[in-house]
Scaffold this active site. Structure first.
Site, PDB file in Angstrom:
ATOM      1  CE  LYS A 162      -4.230   0.957   2.380  1.00 29.25           C
ATOM      2  NZ  LYS A 162      -5.088   1.250   1.257  1.00 29.25           N
TER       3      LYS A 162
HETATM    4  C1  PLP Z   1      -6.794  -0.519  -3.713  1.00 30.82           C
HETATM    5  C2  PLP Z   1      -7.473  -1.072  -2.507  1.00 30.82           C
HETATM    6  N1  PLP Z   1      -8.102  -2.249  -2.597  1.00 30.82           N
HETATM    7  C3  PLP Z   1      -8.728  -2.791  -1.543  1.00 30.82           C
HETATM    8  C4  PLP Z   1      -8.758  -2.155  -0.317  1.00 30.82           C
HETATM    9  C5  PLP Z   1      -9.437  -2.804   0.844  1.00 30.82           C
HETATM   10  O1  PLP Z   1      -8.473  -3.285   1.760  1.00 30.82           O
HETATM   11  P1  PLP Z   1      -8.785  -3.383   3.298  1.00 30.82           P
HETATM   12  O2  PLP Z   1      -9.994  -4.214   3.436  1.00 30.82           O
HETATM   13  O3  PLP Z   1      -7.575  -4.030   3.860  1.00 30.82           O
HETATM   14  O4  PLP Z   1      -9.002  -2.016   3.786  1.00 30.82           O
HETATM   15  C6  PLP Z   1      -8.139  -0.922  -0.181  1.00 30.82           C
HETATM   16  C7  PLP Z   1      -8.153  -0.212   1.093  1.00 30.82           C
HETATM   17  O5  PLP Z   1      -7.268  -0.295   1.866  1.00 30.82           O
HETATM   18  C8  PLP Z   1      -7.457  -0.374  -1.294  1.00 30.82           C
HETATM   19  O6  PLP Z   1      -6.843   0.794  -1.186  1.00 30.82           O
END
Ligand code: PLP
Length: 311
Positions: A162
């Protein structure tokens, strides 16, 4: 969008200190600003009968460290220190339902792409944040489009990390969707198959069976996604990770997004084609209801290690 504006809180954790919100400044020439060199997490805490609790704190901090490892960044703190700091910043700000955004960034020093000479700094802001996809989205569902922007090929950006820089592409998707009157976009991967939303994973339901795209190196390994895989199985649904063709979005009985910000949000249309009855479907609402019970501390007997209580 109801929740677009940032609600300030008072304090931000920075490398072992707690500093006033407005003192959390980085220099213009920081690598984080110049090149998007900032690793982040998005975490929610929920108010429960036993006070605020952070949802899947350990998993989020583990992903933060994984992202840093991928980008060759040494956080310089133990993961347990960052976990404790998350709890501390909620306490210091007197927050209950809130969102945390730990950030590990490359600061000021280096001039070019070689980051040597730029210190690595860790910040943790937390603030109250309502429903990400707009007021009423969790009940009524949202209208979405398939983005004209593709997710990157796996060998370009390591999207399991991320990293802030990856999100300039997500912003293109989001802005295009909003300009065209949609709340959100679903992006295809470079192979033309369904990947994920700009900041959330996606699930489809057909004939009572739940499907989400495989983690094929084009989407984030969502922690909510993982929680929903468990919850859906607990509720007795057949649930699979598989390749999902774009046209499946137009024939699904139900579609929903999952994510820390988005929680479990029903999708009621894709490209102006109604999903099922064009409203939140029964499977989506059953999963959402159980998810909200879990995050609010009502299922600690089943998911005891998913909540970290602040006090
Ligand atoms: C690109 C992306 N996909 C999916 C998610 C969902 O991930 P999570 O459930 O860990 O927040 C996020 C958010 O964090 C994201 O930025």
């Amino acid at each position: 969008m109801g929740s677009a504006a940032l609600t300030e809180s008072e304090w931000i954790w920075k490398d072992g200190e707690v500093i006033p919100w407005h003192d959390a400044q980085v220099h213009l020439m920081s690598l984080a600003v110049q090149f998007g060199s900032s690793i982040f997490e998005g975490i929610r805490a929920y108010d429960t009968p036993k006070g605020p609790a952070v949802f899947r704190l350990k998993e989020h901090i583990r992903r933060l460290y994984d992202s840093c490892a991928i980008y060759r960044m040494d956080v310089g703190h133990e993961p347990s220190t960052v976990e404790q700091a998350c709890l501390e910043i909620i306490r210091r700000n007197g927050l209950h339902d809130c969102y945390l955004r730990p950030m590990v960034l490359r600061g000021y020093g280096a001039a070019g792409l070689n980051p040597e000479g730029s210190p690595i700094e860790t910040y943790i802001p937390a603030w109250p944040w309502g429903t990400y996809l707009g007021e009423g989205a969790l009940e009524a569902g949202v209208d979405v489009c398939v983005s004209s922007w593709l997710r990157a090929h796996p060998d370009t950006f390591p999207v399991r990390a991320k990293a802030a820089g990856h999100y300039v592409s997500a912003q293109l998707m989001k802005m295009e969707a909003l300009v065209n009157g949609y709340a959100e976009a679903i992006a295809l991967g470079p192979g033309g198959l369904v990947s994920e939303g700009s900041g959330q994973n996606v699930f489809l339901v057909r004939d009572g069976r739940i499907v989400t795209p495989l983690l094929d190196g084009t989407s984030l390994r969502g922690i909510t996604r993982d929680a929903i895989l468990h919850i859906a199985a607990e509720l007795g649904y057949e649930v699979r990770e598989e390749l999902v063709a774009r046209e499946s979005l137009y024939t699904a009985d139900e579609i929903f997004f999952t994510g820390t910000a988005s929680e479990v949000t029903p999708v009621r249309s894709v490209d102006r084609i109604s999903v099922g009855q064009g409203k939140a479907g029964p499977v989506t609402m059953a999963v959402q209801k159980r998810f909200m019970e879990v995050v609010r501390g009502g299922a600690d007997d089943v998911y005891g290690d998913w909540l970290t209580y602040v006090e």
